[in-house]
Motif scaffolding. Structure first.
Motif, PDB file in Angstrom:
ATOM      1  N   LYS A 251       0.933  -0.969   0.249  1.00 42.06           N
ATOM      2  CA  LYS A 251       0.086   0.296  -0.005  1.00 42.06           C
ATOM      3  C   LYS A 251       0.773   1.062   0.083  1.00 42.06           C
ATOM      4  CE  LYS A 251      -4.083  -2.304   2.127  1.00 42.06           C
ATOM      5  NZ  LYS A 251      -5.233  -1.921   3.081  1.00 42.06           N
ATOM      6  N   ASP A 252       2.143   1.360   0.622  1.00 47.00           N
ATOM      7  CA  ASP A 252       2.365   2.354   0.416  1.00 47.00           C
ATOM      8  C   ASP A 252       3.913   2.611  -0.412  1.00 47.00           C
ATOM      9  OD1 ASP A 252       4.605   0.698   1.156  1.00 47.00           O
ATOM     10  OD2 ASP A 252       5.607   0.876   3.263  1.00 47.00           O
TER      11      ASP A 252
ATOM     12  N   GLY B 280      12.455  -3.108  -3.684  1.00 48.61           N
ATOM     13  CA  GLY B 280      11.620  -2.423  -2.170  1.00 48.61           C
ATOM     14  C   GLY B 280      13.099  -1.453  -1.952  1.00 48.61           C
ATOM     15  N   ILE B 281      12.524  -0.178  -1.888  1.00 53.65           N
ATOM     16  CA  ILE B 281      13.469   0.709  -1.735  1.00 53.65           C
ATOM     17  C   ILE B 281      13.730   1.209  -0.028  1.00 53.65           C
ATOM     18  CG2 ILE B 281      12.830   3.292  -1.454  1.00 53.65           C
ATOM     19  CD1 ILE B 281      10.563   3.314  -2.941  1.00 53.65           C
TER      20      ILE B 281
END
Length: 75
Positions: A3-4, A16-17
């Motif tokens: 969601k983020d 992923g960040i």
């Protein structure tokens, strides 16, 4: 995708960040990626893996280099 919007994953890989506080300009993002070559991983497995991996990579020791040995001049 979470969601983020920090992670995207499938049963074969994930990206992923890495959250790097106080590291470079806000536009400078670091991405971590993982990939598996066997077919028994699930999307849930990959989400857990990429989350743990990016959190580990974001640790102060890894992000700043503190705690790592550096080569000495002339060595």
């Amino acid at each position: 995708m979470t969601k983020d919007h920090r992670y995207i994953y499938s049963n074969t890989g994930a990206v992923g960040i890495v959250d790097r506080p106080n590291q470079g300009a806000p536009k400078d993002k670091l991405f971590a990626s993982v990939r598996v070559t066997h077919d028994d991983a699930t999307e849930s497995d990959m989400q857990k893996l990429i989350t743990a991996y990016t959190e580990s990579a974001a640790s102060p020791k890894e992000c700043t280099g503190k705690g790592r040995q550096t080569a000495r001049k002339g060595a």
